[in-house]
Design a protein around this motif. Structure first.
Motif, short mmCIF file in Angstrom:
data_model
loop_
_atom_site.label_atom_id
_atom_site.label_comp_id
_atom_site.label_asym_id
_atom_site.label_seq_id
_atom_site.Cartn_x
_atom_site.Cartn_y
_atom_site.Cartn_z
N THR A 1 -2.82 -4.46 -3.09
CA THR A 1 -1.27 -4.62 -3.22
C THR A 1 -0.53 -3.81 -3.94
OG1 THR A 1 -1.79 -6.98 -2.35
CG2 THR A 1 0.51 -6.50 -3.25
N GLU A 2 -0.91 -3.65 -5.43
CA GLU A 2 -0.37 -2.83 -6.34
C GLU A 2 -0.31 -1.38 -5.74
OE1 GLU A 2 -1.56 -1.52 -10.65
OE2 GLU A 2 -1.27 -3.67 -10.40
N ASP A 3 -1.31 -0.87 -5.54
CA ASP A 3 -1.39 0.51 -4.89
C ASP A 3 -0.24 0.81 -3.49
OD1 ASP A 3 -3.24 1.26 -6.78
OD2 ASP A 3 -4.99 1.16 -5.30
N SER A 4 -0.45 -0.34 -2.73
CA SER A 4 0.31 -0.16 -1.48
C SER A 4 1.88 -0.18 -1.96
CB SER A 4 0.18 -1.48 -0.54
OG SER A 4 -0.89 -1.17 0.05
N ILE A 5 2.16 -0.91 -2.83
CA ILE A 5 3.68 -0.98 -3.42
C ILE A 5 4.10 0.38 -3.93
CG2 ILE A 5 5.10 -1.82 -5.19
CD1 ILE A 5 3.81 -4.80 -4.54
N MET B 1 -16.81 -7.89 7.14
CA MET B 1 -16.37 -8.71 8.33
C MET B 1 -14.56 -8.25 8.40
SD MET B 1 -17.49 -10.03 10.89
CE MET B 1 -17.33 -11.51 12.08
N LYS B 2 -14.17 -8.56 7.23
CA LYS B 2 -12.52 -8.31 7.22
C LYS B 2 -12.19 -6.87 7.76
CE LYS B 2 -8.77 -8.89 4.31
NZ LYS B 2 -8.24 -9.19 2.82
N ASN B 3 -12.92 -5.87 7.32
CA ASN B 3 -12.63 -4.49 7.78
C ASN B 3 -12.91 -4.26 9.13
OD1 ASN B 3 -11.87 -3.80 5.23
ND2 ASN B 3 -13.84 -3.00 4.71
N MET B 4 -13.89 -5.08 9.57
CA MET B 4 -14.18 -5.12 11.04
C MET B 4 -12.81 -5.52 11.91
SD MET B 4 -16.01 -3.86 13.46
CE MET B 4 -17.75 -3.50 13.23
N LYS B 5 -12.42 -6.72 11.55
CA LYS B 5 -11.17 -7.32 12.24
C LYS B 5 -10.02 -6.42 12.27
CE LYS B 5 -12.38 -12.07 11.18
NZ LYS B 5 -12.15 -13.27 10.32
N HIS B 6 -9.94 -5.48 11.04
CA HIS B 6 -8.86 -4.62 10.88
C HIS B 6 -9.11 -3.43 11.87
CE1 HIS B 6 -6.81 -6.55 7.64
NE2 HIS B 6 -7.90 -6.47 6.87
N ALA C 1 8.13 2.67 15.68
CA ALA C 1 7.92 1.66 14.38
C ALA C 1 6.48 0.97 14.72
CB ALA C 1 9.06 0.53 14.73
N LYS C 2 6.30 1.11 16.17
CA LYS C 2 4.47 0.48 16.14
C LYS C 2 3.68 1.44 15.77
CE LYS C 2 1.89 -2.63 17.99
NZ LYS C 2 2.02 -4.22 17.25
N ILE C 3 3.91 2.73 16.00
CA ILE C 3 2.82 3.72 15.44
C ILE C 3 2.86 3.65 13.86
CG2 ILE C 3 2.99 6.18 15.28
CD1 ILE C 3 3.81 6.26 18.05
N GLU C 4 4.16 3.53 13.25
CA GLU C 4 3.99 3.57 11.81
C GLU C 4 3.30 2.22 11.30
OE1 GLU C 4 5.32 5.87 9.51
OE2 GLU C 4 5.24 7.16 11.25
N GLN C 5 3.40 1.04 12.02
CA GLN C 5 2.82 -0.01 11.60
C GLN C 5 1.31 0.21 11.72
OE1 GLN C 5 3.80 -3.27 14.12
NE2 GLN C 5 3.02 -4.84 12.35
N LEU C 6 0.86 0.78 12.69
CA LEU C 6 -0.54 1.20 12.95
C LEU C 6 -0.91 2.25 11.73
CD1 LEU C 6 -0.63 1.76 16.77
CD2 LEU C 6 -1.71 -0.33 15.42
N LYS C 7 -0.06 3.07 11.59
CA LYS C 7 -0.46 4.09 10.47
C LYS C 7 -0.72 3.46 9.23
CE LYS C 7 0.82 8.81 9.17
NZ LYS C 7 1.99 9.91 9.39
N GLU D 1 -6.23 0.67 5.07
CA GLU D 1 -7.76 0.29 5.10
C GLU D 1 -8.74 1.37 4.80
OE1 GLU D 1 -11.17 -0.86 8.31
OE2 GLU D 1 -9.04 -1.37 8.97
N LYS D 2 -8.34 2.66 5.02
CA LYS D 2 -9.33 3.69 4.83
C LYS D 2 -9.12 3.92 3.49
CE LYS D 2 -10.87 4.34 8.96
NZ LYS D 2 -12.40 4.35 9.19
N LEU D 3 -8.01 3.78 2.79
CA LEU D 3 -7.80 4.25 1.41
C LEU D 3 -7.99 3.15 0.42
CD1 LEU D 3 -4.46 6.27 1.52
CD2 LEU D 3 -6.75 7.14 1.15
N ASP D 4 -8.43 1.69 1.07
CA ASP D 4 -8.86 0.82 0.45
C ASP D 4 -7.57 0.41 -0.63
OD1 ASP D 4 -10.34 -1.51 -0.13
OD2 ASP D 4 -11.38 -0.43 -1.84
N LEU D 5 -6.32 0.31 -0.22
CA LEU D 5 -5.32 -0.08 -1.09
C LEU D 5 -5.16 -1.42 -1.28
CD1 LEU D 5 -2.65 2.42 0.52
CD2 LEU D 5 -3.90 2.84 -1.36
#
Length: 154
Positions: free
Chosen positions: A55-59, A1-6, A37-43, A49-53
């Motif tokens: 918090t640690e991975d994102s950082i 459900m969380k992924n669907m919201k994203h 900036a909006k495009i970058e935010q979307l990216k 989401e697609k890489l299932d990152l």
């Protein structure tokens, strides 16, 4: 459900950006800083989401990816500058040869930047995810362009 919201949030945001973009009828419209900036935010949301990152991975991921993107953009600008309007210029064969050699070197440099990025990102978030990044970049661009074209037709 969380992924669907994203996904829904991503699509709604894409629609919003496309609407803003489509309202500008200038054929050579370049995105404003806010649109970029909006495009970058979307990216970032799409990739996370697609890489299932987590918090640690994102950082760890985003500074490396941002540096890589910046290097590639600079190289692409250099390459475009070399190709731009060369067919209209009357250069000597030696000048054309030099231009070709410079382009080959820039292409090699681009390949090296990509290779180094893939290895570094693979060490950071895993090689399976690293391999998916190129596909995700293409998918993201394709979805964005499709949305823009759809909005332009309306």
């Amino acid at each position: 459900m969380k992924n669907m919201k994203h996904v829904i949030l991503l699509l709604l945001t894409l629609v919003g950006f496309a609407t803003i973009h489509a309202q500008n009828e200038h054929p050579k419209h370049r995105p404003t800083k806010a649109e970029h900036a909006k495009i970058e935010q979307l990216k970032r949301a799409y990739f996370s989401e697609k890489l299932d990152l987590n918090t640690e991975d994102s950082i760890a991921f985003w500074p490396i990816y941002d540096h890589y993107s910046k290097e590639l953009r600079a190289l692409h600008h250099e390459i475009k500058a070399k190709y731009r309007c060369q067919s209209e210029d009357q250069l000597s064969e030696a000048e054309y040869k030099k231009l070709v050699e410079e382009l080959v070197e820039l292409e090699k440099k681009e390949a090296k930047v990509k290779a180094e990025f893939m290895l570094k990102i693979g060490e950071t978030i895993g090689y399976e995810k690293a391999l998916r990044i190129t596909c995700l970049e293409h998918q993201f661009r394709k979805r964005l362009l499709e949305e823009l074209r759809a909005r332009k037709k309306q």
